[in-house]
Motif scaffolding. Structure first.
Motif, PDB file in Angstrom:
ATOM      1  N   ILE A 154      71.176  64.106 131.975  1.00 52.90           N
ATOM      2  CA  ILE A 154      71.709  64.005 133.332  1.00 52.90           C
ATOM      3  C   ILE A 154      71.680  62.559 133.807  1.00 52.90           C
ATOM      4  N   GLY A 155      70.602  61.837 133.486  1.00 52.63           N
ATOM      5  CA  GLY A 155      70.485  60.439 133.886  1.00 52.63           C
ATOM      6  C   GLY A 155      71.574  59.581 133.279  1.00 52.63           C
ATOM      7  N   LEU A 156      71.836  59.741 131.968  1.00 54.17           N
ATOM      8  CA  LEU A 156      72.878  58.972 131.298  1.00 54.17           C
ATOM      9  C   LEU A 156      74.248  59.299 131.866  1.00 54.17           C
ATOM     10  N   SER A 157      74.524  60.584 132.084  1.00 55.14           N
ATOM     11  CA  SER A 157      75.832  60.993 132.599  1.00 55.14           C
ATOM     12  C   SER A 157      76.066  60.461 134.003  1.00 55.14           C
ATOM     13  N   CYS A 158      75.054  60.597 134.853  1.00 47.38           N
ATOM     14  CA  CYS A 158      75.216  60.185 136.258  1.00 47.38           C
ATOM     15  C   CYS A 158      75.410  58.674 136.376  1.00 47.38           C
ATOM     16  N   ILE A 159      74.607  57.896 135.662  1.00 50.78           N
ATOM     17  CA  ILE A 159      74.722  56.447 135.800  1.00 50.78           C
ATOM     18  C   ILE A 159      76.023  55.940 135.188  1.00 50.78           C
ATOM     19  N   TRP A 160      76.523  56.609 134.144  1.00 48.94           N
ATOM     20  CA  TRP A 160      77.798  56.190 133.559  1.00 48.94           C
ATOM     21  C   TRP A 160      78.955  56.495 134.517  1.00 48.94           C
ATOM     22  N   ASN A 181      84.264  63.615 130.785  1.00 46.01           N
ATOM     23  CA  ASN A 181      83.358  64.063 129.735  1.00 46.01           C
ATOM     24  C   ASN A 181      81.903  64.030 130.181  1.00 46.01           C
ATOM     25  N   GLN A 182      81.507  62.945 130.869  1.00 46.48           N
ATOM     26  CA  GLN A 182      80.110  62.850 131.308  1.00 46.48           C
ATOM     27  C   GLN A 182      79.788  63.900 132.364  1.00 46.48           C
ATOM     28  N   SER A 183      80.743  64.189 133.224  1.00 47.71           N
ATOM     29  CA  SER A 183      80.531  65.256 134.205  1.00 47.71           C
ATOM     30  C   SER A 183      80.386  66.606 133.503  1.00 47.71           C
ATOM     31  N   TYR A 184      81.208  66.815 132.478  1.00 50.38           N
ATOM     32  CA  TYR A 184      81.113  68.061 131.710  1.00 50.38           C
ATOM     33  C   TYR A 184      79.782  68.168 130.965  1.00 50.38           C
ATOM     34  N   LEU A 185      79.346  67.057 130.359  1.00 54.05           N
ATOM     35  CA  LEU A 185      78.066  67.075 129.642  1.00 54.05           C
ATOM     36  C   LEU A 185      76.903  67.376 130.581  1.00 54.05           C
ATOM     37  N   ALA A 186      76.971  66.833 131.791  1.00 48.38           N
ATOM     38  CA  ALA A 186      75.929  67.123 132.774  1.00 48.38           C
ATOM     39  C   ALA A 186      75.911  68.612 133.114  1.00 48.38           C
ATOM     40  N   PHE A 187      77.104  69.186 133.288  1.00 43.89           N
ATOM     41  CA  PHE A 187      77.192  70.620 133.575  1.00 43.89           C
ATOM     42  C   PHE A 187      76.682  71.448 132.389  1.00 43.89           C
TER      43      PHE A 187
END
Length: 385
Positions: free
Chosen positions: A278-284, A254-260
């Motif tokens: 992007i910061g929240l998704s990457c660090i999670w 999900n976080q990878s998808y949200l970043a995309f």
């Protein structure tokens, strides 16, 4: 009781949060699982369960109030975020409930290790394992996720104060229990692996004389007990690992998808908002990857050492006929079924698990991106009409 000294740095926080049962550990004869320890674990489990039911109900029936981005968030992102939050709640709740349910079995496994340690200490075993630096890394990753989530939820979202607190508590509990579970299992499994390495080394250098059959018998008996203990540890942690890896898989996806989705949103979002998401998704994703790596590598290491015993015994079996009857029973079981750590039997956990997870993540990302493109095309058709 050496095993309790070895795991002490991680055992006391694990006991406070009911992952590990409280026990009396003054002397071996009086070593037991206390009644107050049982009730403390049940109390913590009850508090977590009731709070999880309340949080889950609010997240499920008021999902729009938990939108991290008040605008420009499609239905796909909103549904994924709601599912992720619900899985977050289910994950840490099941870790607690499973740990409390298996407290007695967990305690018996540790007590069996403590008894075997007497034999090991008498034979010169002095090793211990510390994951201090690894604990700093995992804890820093979890703290980073919580800090970025706090900034994003408190300063960048349109969520009300009450639900901000609920969401942050949910994230905090998930990160707390996943970190404690990973570090505790890592410490316990690596300490067990050191003990098995010590026994395997003694077995590998075993002198094949008729007078040594009793020593060989003792070594094989202790290794059989360690195999049994390892299987019990897997049973104790199986449910917790299943729900944790299920949550981690969905979160990484999900976080990878949200970043995309954020990167492809174009002019719908400001540069600052894009950077925050992007910061929240990457660090999670990074924090979950580190935690999964810690667990997978520990499981793989312990399983490899346990299975390595059969190879050493096979060499002894081929060298001397005097000990073949003694070795037969162990080899028969070991050759038929190698020890594997599993998530309650659903899938094995070893160094290849991460590769399998990220392969599946890539597949699901393609599917989610296709849904996103379909949703965007419908919005464009409506706007043109």
């Amino acid at each position: 009781m050496k095993i309790f000294q070895d795991i002490w740095p991680i055992s006391w926080p694990s006991q406070i949060f009911a992952i590990l049962p409280f026990y009396s550990r003054d002397v071996e004869d009086s070593f037991r699982l206390g009644g107050w320890g049982r009730w403390y674990g049940r109390l913590v489990a009850l508090i977590i369960l009731l709070s999880s039911l309340a949080f889950g109900k609010d997240v499920l029936f008021a999902s729009r109030e938990y939108r991290l981005v008040a605008s420009a968030q499609g239905d796909t992102e909103e549904i994924n975020r709601t599912i992720e939050t619900l899985l977050c709640i289910i994950s840490y709740t099941m870790v607690v409930l499973s740990s409390v349910q298996n407290a007695s079995r967990h305690f018996r496994a540790l007590r069996d290790v403590a008894k075997i340690d007497e034999f090991l200490l008498a034979n010169g075993f002095r090793e211990n394992y510390s994951c201090r630096h690894l604990a700093i890394l995992v804890t820093s990753g979890a703290a980073g996720v919580l800090a970025v989530a706090f900034y994003y939820i408190h300063y960048r979202s349109g969520i009300g104060l009450k639900r901000q607190i609920i969401l942050l508590v949910i994230y905090f509990l998930q990160l707390l229990y996943s970190t404690l579970l990973a570090l505790y299992l890592r410490t316990l499994m690596m300490n067990l692996a050191q003990r098995i390495v010590f026994l395997n080394q003694k077995l590998d250098t075993f002198n094949l004389h008729m007078d040594n059959w009793r020593e060989l018998s003792n070594l094989i008996e202790v290794l059989c007990k360690f195999r049994y203990i390892t299987e019990n540890i897997n049973c104790v942690a199986g449910v917790s690992l299943l729900f944790y890896f299920g949550f981690s898989f969905y979160t990484v996806t999900n976080q990878s998808y949200l970043a995309f989705a954020t990167l492809t949103a174009g002019s719908l979002r400001s540069k600052e908002e894009v950077a925050d998401t992007i910061g929240l998704s990457c660090i999670w994703v990074l924090a979950e990857t580190i935690t999964m790596t810690v667990i997978c590598s520990a499981c793989d290491c312990l399983a490899s050492e346990v299975n390595g015993t059969a190879q050493i015994l096979a060499r002894i079996y081929g060298k001397s006929r005097q000990f073949q009857n003694l070795i037969d029973k162990f080899l028969t079981k070991s050759i038929k079924q190698d020890l594997q750590f599993t998530a309650y039997g659903f899938f094995s956990i070893d160094n290849s698990t991460l590769f399998k997870i990220f392969s599946a993540v890539t597949t699901y990302l393609v599917i989610l991106i296709q849904f996103k493109q379909l949703e965007d095309s419908k919005v464009e058709d409506i706007s043109q009409a």
